[in-house]
Write a protein that holds these residues in place. Structure first.
Motif, PDB file in Angstrom:
ATOM      1  N   SER A  22      49.554  21.823  47.538  1.00  0.00           N
ATOM      2  CA  SER A  22      48.669  21.860  48.710  1.00  0.00           C
ATOM      3  C   SER A  22      47.644  22.991  48.665  1.00  0.00           C
ATOM      4  O   SER A  22      46.805  23.100  49.547  1.00  0.00           O
ATOM      5  CB  SER A  22      49.487  21.982  49.989  1.00  0.00           C
ATOM      6  OG  SER A  22      50.290  23.157  49.954  1.00  0.00           O
ATOM      7  N   GLY A  23      47.709  23.845  47.650  1.00  0.00           N
ATOM      8  CA  GLY A  23      46.756  24.944  47.573  1.00  0.00           C
ATOM      9  C   GLY A  23      46.776  25.588  46.211  1.00  0.00           C
ATOM     10  O   GLY A  23      47.658  25.331  45.372  1.00  0.00           O
ATOM     11  N   ALA A  24      45.816  26.465  45.960  1.00  0.00           N
ATOM     12  CA  ALA A  24      45.695  27.122  44.661  1.00  0.00           C
ATOM     13  C   ALA A  24      46.904  27.991  44.347  1.00  0.00           C
ATOM     14  O   ALA A  24      47.428  27.988  43.223  1.00  0.00           O
ATOM     15  CB  ALA A  24      44.415  27.951  44.622  1.00  0.00           C
ATOM     16  N   TYR A  25      47.354  28.750  45.331  1.00  0.00           N
ATOM     17  CA  TYR A  25      48.484  29.642  45.094  1.00  0.00           C
ATOM     18  C   TYR A  25      49.790  28.858  44.915  1.00  0.00           C
ATOM     19  O   TYR A  25      50.671  29.272  44.168  1.00  0.00           O
ATOM     20  CB  TYR A  25      48.596  30.663  46.224  1.00  0.00           C
ATOM     21  CG  TYR A  25      47.377  31.559  46.319  1.00  0.00           C
ATOM     22  CD1 TYR A  25      47.134  32.526  45.342  1.00  0.00           C
ATOM     23  CD2 TYR A  25      46.459  31.423  47.347  1.00  0.00           C
ATOM     24  CE1 TYR A  25      46.003  33.339  45.407  1.00  0.00           C
ATOM     25  CE2 TYR A  25      45.329  32.226  47.430  1.00  0.00           C
ATOM     26  CZ  TYR A  25      45.104  33.176  46.442  1.00  0.00           C
ATOM     27  OH  TYR A  25      43.982  33.975  46.502  1.00  0.00           O
ATOM     28  N   ASP A  26      49.888  27.718  45.583  1.00  0.00           N
ATOM     29  CA  ASP A  26      51.056  26.856  45.393  1.00  0.00           C
ATOM     30  C   ASP A  26      51.111  26.339  43.958  1.00  0.00           C
ATOM     31  O   ASP A  26      52.185  26.228  43.359  1.00  0.00           O
ATOM     32  CB  ASP A  26      51.018  25.667  46.355  1.00  0.00           C
ATOM     33  CG  ASP A  26      51.189  26.081  47.803  1.00  0.00           C
ATOM     34  OD1 ASP A  26      51.875  27.092  48.036  1.00  0.00           O
ATOM     35  OD2 ASP A  26      50.633  25.413  48.687  1.00  0.00           O
ATOM     36  N   ALA A  27      49.941  26.025  43.403  1.00  0.00           N
ATOM     37  CA  ALA A  27      49.885  25.527  42.027  1.00  0.00           C
ATOM     38  C   ALA A  27      50.268  26.613  41.030  1.00  0.00           C
ATOM     39  O   ALA A  27      50.780  26.326  39.943  1.00  0.00           O
ATOM     40  CB  ALA A  27      48.495  24.991  41.719  1.00  0.00           C
ATOM     41  N   ALA A  28      50.008  27.862  41.392  1.00  0.00           N
ATOM     42  CA  ALA A  28      50.315  28.982  40.493  1.00  0.00           C
ATOM     43  C   ALA A  28      51.773  29.417  40.580  1.00  0.00           C
ATOM     44  O   ALA A  28      52.322  29.960  39.605  1.00  0.00           O
ATOM     45  CB  ALA A  28      49.412  30.169  40.836  1.00  0.00           C
TER      46      ALA A  28
ATOM     47  N   LYS B 128      48.989  37.128  40.341  1.00  0.00           N
ATOM     48  CA  LYS B 128      49.885  37.669  39.324  1.00  0.00           C
ATOM     49  C   LYS B 128      51.332  37.689  39.809  1.00  0.00           C
ATOM     50  O   LYS B 128      52.271  37.413  39.044  1.00  0.00           O
ATOM     51  CB  LYS B 128      49.436  39.075  38.941  1.00  0.00           C
ATOM     52  CG  LYS B 128      50.239  39.674  37.795  1.00  0.00           C
ATOM     53  CD  LYS B 128      49.771  41.078  37.461  1.00  0.00           C
ATOM     54  CE  LYS B 128      50.638  41.696  36.370  1.00  0.00           C
ATOM     55  NZ  LYS B 128      50.272  43.091  36.088  1.00  0.00           N
ATOM     56  N   SER B 129      51.529  37.999  41.086  1.00  0.00           N
ATOM     57  CA  SER B 129      52.889  38.060  41.625  1.00  0.00           C
ATOM     58  C   SER B 129      53.549  36.690  41.679  1.00  0.00           C
ATOM     59  O   SER B 129      54.778  36.580  41.638  1.00  0.00           O
ATOM     60  CB  SER B 129      52.869  38.679  43.032  1.00  0.00           C
ATOM     61  OG  SER B 129      52.290  37.790  43.974  1.00  0.00           O
ATOM     62  N   LEU B 130      52.743  35.635  41.769  1.00  0.00           N
ATOM     63  CA  LEU B 130      53.274  34.280  41.877  1.00  0.00           C
ATOM     64  C   LEU B 130      53.601  33.674  40.518  1.00  0.00           C
ATOM     65  O   LEU B 130      54.517  32.855  40.393  1.00  0.00           O
ATOM     66  CB  LEU B 130      52.278  33.378  42.618  1.00  0.00           C
ATOM     67  CG  LEU B 130      52.090  33.666  44.106  1.00  0.00           C
ATOM     68  CD1 LEU B 130      50.897  32.887  44.651  1.00  0.00           C
ATOM     69  CD2 LEU B 130      53.348  33.307  44.885  1.00  0.00           C
ATOM     70  N   LEU B 131      52.824  34.043  39.499  1.00  0.00           N
ATOM     71  CA  LEU B 131      53.033  33.485  38.172  1.00  0.00           C
ATOM     72  C   LEU B 131      54.304  34.051  37.538  1.00  0.00           C
ATOM     73  O   LEU B 131      54.614  35.229  37.675  1.00  0.00           O
ATOM     74  CB  LEU B 131      51.838  33.798  37.269  1.00  0.00           C
ATOM     75  CG  LEU B 131      50.547  33.021  37.545  1.00  0.00           C
ATOM     76  CD1 LEU B 131      49.366  33.654  36.813  1.00  0.00           C
ATOM     77  CD2 LEU B 131      50.705  31.554  37.128  1.00  0.00           C
ATOM     78  N   LYS B 132      55.015  33.202  36.808  1.00  0.00           N
ATOM     79  CA  LYS B 132      56.192  33.665  36.084  1.00  0.00           C
ATOM     80  C   LYS B 132      55.774  34.605  34.955  1.00  0.00           C
ATOM     81  O   LYS B 132      56.414  35.632  34.717  1.00  0.00           O
ATOM     82  CB  LYS B 132      56.963  32.465  35.528  1.00  0.00           C
ATOM     83  CG  LYS B 132      58.299  32.826  34.891  1.00  0.00           C
ATOM     84  CD  LYS B 132      58.986  31.600  34.308  1.00  0.00           C
ATOM     85  CE  LYS B 132      59.359  30.610  35.410  1.00  0.00           C
ATOM     86  NZ  LYS B 132      60.104  29.444  34.839  1.00  0.00           N
ATOM     87  N   THR B 133      54.717  34.229  34.266  1.00  0.00           N
ATOM     88  CA  THR B 133      54.100  35.109  33.275  1.00  0.00           C
ATOM     89  C   THR B 133      52.597  35.129  33.547  1.00  0.00           C
ATOM     90  O   THR B 133      52.010  34.083  33.833  1.00  0.00           O
ATOM     91  CB  THR B 133      54.363  34.624  31.828  1.00  0.00           C
ATOM     92  OG1 THR B 133      53.998  33.245  31.715  1.00  0.00           O
ATOM     93  CG2 THR B 133      55.816  34.793  31.459  1.00  0.00           C
TER      94      THR B 133
ATOM     95  N   ARG C 284      42.247  44.175  33.443  1.00  0.00           N
ATOM     96  CA  ARG C 284      42.533  45.313  34.314  1.00  0.00           C
ATOM     97  C   ARG C 284      43.654  44.989  35.301  1.00  0.00           C
ATOM     98  O   ARG C 284      44.434  45.859  35.695  1.00  0.00           O
ATOM     99  CB  ARG C 284      41.264  45.730  35.057  1.00  0.00           C
ATOM    100  CG  ARG C 284      41.390  47.048  35.816  1.00  0.00           C
ATOM    101  CD  ARG C 284      40.037  47.567  36.280  1.00  0.00           C
ATOM    102  NE  ARG C 284      39.360  46.661  37.175  1.00  0.00           N
ATOM    103  CZ  ARG C 284      38.252  45.987  36.850  1.00  0.00           C
ATOM    104  NH1 ARG C 284      37.726  46.125  35.640  1.00  0.00           N
ATOM    105  NH2 ARG C 284      37.677  45.175  37.717  1.00  0.00           N
ATOM    106  N   HIS C 285      43.726  43.720  35.691  1.00  0.00           N
ATOM    107  CA  HIS C 285      44.785  43.294  36.622  1.00  0.00           C
ATOM    108  C   HIS C 285      46.057  42.892  35.881  1.00  0.00           C
ATOM    109  O   HIS C 285      47.018  42.411  36.507  1.00  0.00           O
ATOM    110  CB  HIS C 285      44.297  42.128  37.482  1.00  0.00           C
ATOM    111  CG  HIS C 285      43.439  42.551  38.638  1.00  0.00           C
ATOM    112  ND1 HIS C 285      42.100  42.813  38.516  1.00  0.00           N
ATOM    113  CD2 HIS C 285      43.743  42.786  39.948  1.00  0.00           C
ATOM    114  CE1 HIS C 285      41.602  43.170  39.692  1.00  0.00           C
ATOM    115  NE2 HIS C 285      42.587  43.164  40.574  1.00  0.00           N
TER     116      HIS C 285
END
Length: 435
Positions: A372-378, A402-407, A424-425
């Protein structure tokens, strides 16, 4: 003037609504009952910015109508436009003209008095001759002229392109037809829009030549991107450096995963087939088609390379955008249709988000989970792929991402972000042509 528009697909609906907005009385005709019912309820079957308001206003003001039964509208019309689909024909790659010819037969028995029959559909050279022959055979006493009037509408900016075009191309040698076409497009005279009158066959070829040239331009910069990656150059700077040359121009020099959509893939193949048929092969276009097809298939390998493995079993990949470009819900020949299944074939689970295309894509991308959203996809993904450059993907909260991604792996196939910023991030970041 009175206009009948046969076909309420992308071209027919946009063109009909814009002609109505010019002040003409337009009746849009379609054989699909569900589509006409939706349009009569004020529902727009495609996503195109501003089209819903344009249609609603002109329906309300009594200039735009929709119908399944177009006999009276065709009979009353000063100009009848054929705006039906011309998909690639299965088996041989030629354009399927069956819908165009069926429309011509229908028109032939209905026109009353001098009528201009306009092919708005993208058709190969000589189609206008065949349409004229069909009408003449069906109704020998008909008074008419067949005109070629190709469309040059960019999805996502179609209304602007129709109302403020670079040019209008009209293919006819008939003086009465020229007068009718001038009246139809008279509102554009305020913008001093050039109207290019040519022979009918020339007009038909202009459309294909324009799309083939743009497809070549995209393919050229994509090949330069590959070279940039090898030699340590920046394709965006290369594009800027050559695009400032007025002989080249900056448009269509954005490197990416390959072109798609309703026009370029279909029209380049049709032009190749026409050229072969007439014994004048177009080697540049043939190569463009081959290179673009290979590029889309290679993008899955690029994602795997960024992840440091060719074995994606057990891996989850998030994808942002699946339509072939932003501001449309069109999935026709979208790069995602090659890239996502290739990732799945390598063992990956794919979860994706698209602001407008998810409903259509769900029928075409089996096994892809739509979010339902970009962050959900990540969330929980081993890598995130930016595949379509929707505006809402241009300023993501990188810390949250970055916090949402497994890697923290991001593969940016549209060069939305700057490599230094992503590094940098703390991301492992891959993009196109920025070696």
């Amino acid at each position: 003037m009175r206009v009948a528009m046969i076909g309420t697909g992308y071209v027919g609906l946009v063109s009909g609504a814009c002609f109505a907005d010019f002040g003409h009385v337009v009746t849009c005709i379609d054989k699909d009952p569900s589509k006409i019912e939706r349009l009569e309820r004020g529902e727009i079957p495609i996503f195109e910015p501003g089209l819903d308001d344009l249609v609603a206003r002109n329906v309300r003001e009594g200039r735009l109508f929709f119908t399944l039964e177009g006999a009276q509208a065709i009979k009353d019309a000063d100009a009848v436009f054929i705006a039906v689909g011309t998909p690639t024909r299965r088996g041989d790659g030629h354009a399927d003209l069956s819908y165009v010819y069926a429309a011509a037969e229908e028109i032939a028995g209905l026109i009353d008095g001098f009528t201009v029959v306009v092919t708005k559909s993208t058709v190969p050279v000589g189609t206008g001759d065949e349409v004229e022959a069909i009408i003449r055979k069906t109704n020998p006493n008909a008074q008419f002229a067949v005109v070629s009037n190709p469309e040059f509408l960019r999805e996502g900016a179609a209304i602007e392109d129709f109302k403020r075009p670079d040019r209008v191309v009209v293919g006819t040698d008939d003086e009465r037809a020229q007068a009718v076409m001038r009246d139809l497009y008279r509102p554009l005279s305020l913008n001093e829009t050039p109207i290019v009158f040519t022979g009918r066959r020339t007009s038909e070829l202009i459309k294909y030549a324009a799309n083939a040239f743009l497809a070549m331009k995209i393919t050229f910069i994509n090949e330069m991107a590959d070279l940039c990656e090898k030699v340590g150059a920046d394709v965006q700077s290369v594009a800027k450096g050559i695009g400032l040359d007025k002989r080249i121009g900056a448009k269509f020099l954005n490197a990416g995963p390959g072109y798609g959509g309703s026009c370029f893939p279909k029209d380049t193949i049709a032009l190749v087939k026409t050229a072969q048929q007439y014994g004048a092969p177009t080697r540049l276009i043939e190569t463009t088609v081959e290179v673009n097809t290979a590029r889309k298939k290679a993008m899955a390998e690029k994602v795997a390379e960024a992840m440091g493995t060719r074995e994606l079993t057990g891996k989850t990949i998030g994808v942002l955008g699946v339509t072939f470009k932003p501001n449309t819900d069109d999935m026709r020949d979208a790069p995602s249709l090659d890239i996502l299944p290739a990732l799945q074939a390598m063992g990956a689970k794919v979860q994706a988000f698209d602001p407008e295309g998810a409903k259509e894509a769900a029928h075409m991308l089996a096994g892809v989970e739509f979010k339902s959203g970009a962050y959900d996809a990540a969330e929980g993904a081993d890598a995130l792929v930016i595949l379509t450059e929707w505006d809402q993907f241009r300023a993501l909260d990188l810390d949250r991402l970055k916090s949402l991604l497994k890697t923290p792996v991001v593969v940016d196939l549209r060069n939305v972000y700057k490599p230094a910023e992503m590094e940098r991030h703390g991301f492992t970041y891959a993009s196109i042509g920025r070696g």
